[in-house]
Design an enzyme around this catalytic site. Structure first.
Site, PDB file in Angstrom:
ATOM      1  CD  GLU A  82      -1.518   5.021  -0.090  1.00 52.09           C
ATOM      2  OE1 GLU A  82      -1.652   4.995  -1.317  1.00 52.09           O
ATOM      3  OE2 GLU A  82      -0.407   4.924   0.473  1.00 52.09           O
ATOM      4  CG  ASP A  97       5.214   6.947  -0.661  1.00 51.70           C
ATOM      5  OD1 ASP A  97       5.527   7.179   0.522  1.00 51.70           O
ATOM      6  OD2 ASP A  97       4.688   5.855  -0.994  1.00 51.70           O
ATOM      7  CE  LYS A 151      -0.508   3.889  -4.175  1.00 50.67           C
ATOM      8  NZ  LYS A 151       0.123   4.659  -3.086  1.00 50.67           N
ATOM      9  CG  HIS A 199      -1.152  -5.419  -3.324  1.00 53.99           C
ATOM     10  ND1 HIS A 199      -2.330  -4.959  -3.878  1.00 53.99           N
ATOM     11  CD2 HIS A 199      -0.523  -4.306  -2.833  1.00 53.99           C
ATOM     12  CE1 HIS A 199      -2.404  -3.640  -3.736  1.00 53.99           C
ATOM     13  NE2 HIS A 199      -1.317  -3.229  -3.113  1.00 53.99           N
ATOM     14  CE  LYS A 229       3.200   5.201   2.121  1.00 51.41           C
ATOM     15  NZ  LYS A 229       3.905   4.324   1.167  1.00 51.41           N
ATOM     16  CG  ASP A 286       3.164   4.403  -5.750  1.00 53.51           C
ATOM     17  OD1 ASP A 286       4.224   4.926  -6.118  1.00 53.51           O
ATOM     18  OD2 ASP A 286       2.956   4.016  -4.576  1.00 53.51           O
ATOM     19  CD  GLU A 331       2.157   7.092  -4.061  1.00 53.77           C
ATOM     20  OE1 GLU A 331       0.951   7.016  -4.385  1.00 53.77           O
ATOM     21  OE2 GLU A 331       2.612   6.548  -3.042  1.00 53.77           O
ATOM     22  CE  LYS A 373       1.443   0.413  -4.802  1.00 53.80           C
ATOM     23  NZ  LYS A 373       2.379   1.429  -4.283  1.00 53.80           N
TER      24      LYS A 373
END
Ligand code: MUC
Ligand code: MG
Length: 370
Positions: free
Chosen positions: A324, A247, A165, A20, A271, A196, A222, A167
């Protein structure tokens, strides 16, 4: 009233289903810092503290969370009686600065224990669930455009997710814009695609990037610039019609207040780890609601337990941008008896007392770092 008798922590390492890739780290494994809270009333609460990529994303590593609990928070809390999370937070904040990831694990464990003692789901302790099905997107972050397109198409065909989303921020701006727009074009007009940047751009790069991404139909951008650049984020949010999701810039209700009162428009990613627990994260949600800022349920890529703790909190507010909360789907395995149910772009909130999650102790032992 609950009296905390003892606390025990484990570092649990679980491999991811694929690498990831974020702008600051590539994850091949996720570490869940698990905490077990034994209460004198005979109930046990479980909590999870989770971050991304060791110390590359946030200021607390999993090892530091465990150390903060074992060396500082456990001596402070064990033997003490608390009426609820307000009293617990007051005690923790009076003697321990920061360390919101460790505090989040403890607040989660306390809520789990209190819900079990009262026979109520955690959502009921936080105001009551408005909805028991929450929208969940998926993050395409293999690092390869074609692989992300194939993965997105497969998940759309399965009906597991309807929004994605991406990255970005690790490559050049041109390469990132090409990547995002190719995925948007391949997945189609109807599918929501967001990006993001995880703070990777400076203001000038963000001006160029946002304009190209807005033009290409990206729905939400984001954290394009560093978390400290509050004025920059406010200016970008007023300049473009594509909304900004703050964020890293918003952890607590004070951050949310400062950004909103400075004129920020857009949305906040909640979060539990950033705020210090599910109840603390809702304080930021309420500031956002008062300021007309939209909400989004964010993840630190928690396992099932941390994901469910977040879902109980998110279920009590209206999330205009959905959530998410797909963390468990990124892991090859988990340490719970029953996995969460993800289908048709939604996840179901467990209904039992406390978090409604049972820990599989054999798996906990198996994945515990030796
Ligand atoms: C972040 O910054 O939002 C959330 C989803 C994902 O893939 O990474 C996280 C972190
Ligand atoms: Mg983010």
């Amino acid at each position: 009233m609950l009296t905390i008798e003892s606390l025990a922590c484990w570092l649990v390492d679980i491999p991811t289903v694929r690498p990831h890739k974020l702008s600051m780290a590539t994850m091949g494994c996720q570490t869940l810092m698990m905490v077990r809270m034994q209460c004198a009333e005979g109930v046990i609460g479980w909590g999870e503290g989770t971050t991304i990529g060791g110390l590359s994303y946030g200021a607390e590593s999993p090892e530091a969370m465990k150390l903060a609990i074992e060396n500082y928070l456990s001596p402070l809390l064990c033997g003490q009686t608390f009426s609820g999370v307000a009293a617990l937070a007051e005690a923790m904040n009076a003697s321990v600065k920061g360390n919101t990831f460790a505090k989040s694990a403890l607040e989660t464990a306390f809520l789990d224990a209190q819900g079990k003692a009262l026979g109520l789901p955690v959502s009921a302790l936080l105001g009551g669930a408005i909805s028991t099905q929450l929208p969940v997107l998926w993050t395409l972050a293999s690092g390869d455009t074609q692989q992300d397109i194939d993965e997105g198409k497969r998940l759309l065909a399965q009906g597991r997710h309807h929004a994605f989303k991406l990255k970005i921020g690790a490559r050049t701006l041109d390469a990132d814009v090409r990547h995002a727009l190719a995925i948007k074009a391949a997945l189609g007009e109807e599918v929501s695609v967001r990006v993001d940047v995880n703070q990777a751009w400076d203001f000038t790069t963000a001006m160029k990037g946002m304009s190209a991404l807005e033009e290409g139909g990206i729905d939400l951008i984001e954290q394009p610039i560093p978390l400290w650049d509050r004025q920059g984020l406010i200016a970008l949010s007023q300049r473009f019609s594509v909304p900004i999701l703050a964020d890293e810039a918003v952890s607590t209700s004070s951050d949310g207040y400062a950004l909103a009162s400075g004129g920020f428009r857009g949305a906040y990613a909640l979060k539990i780890a950033k705020a210090g627990g599910p109840a603390q994260a809702l304080k930021l949600a309420h500031v956002a609601q008062a300021a007309g800022v939209a909400l989004y349920g964010g993840t630190m890529l928690e396992g099932t337990l941390g994901t469910v703790a977040s879902l109980h909190a998110w279920s009590t507010v209206n999330m205009q941008w959905g959530t998410e909360m797909f963390g468990p789907l990124l892991l090859k395995d988990d340490i719970v008896a029953t996995p969460l149910n993800f289908r048709e772009g939604q996840v179901s909130l467990p209904q039992g007392p406390g978090l409604g999650v049972e820990i599989d102790c054999d798996k906990l032992r198996f994945y515990t770092r030796k």
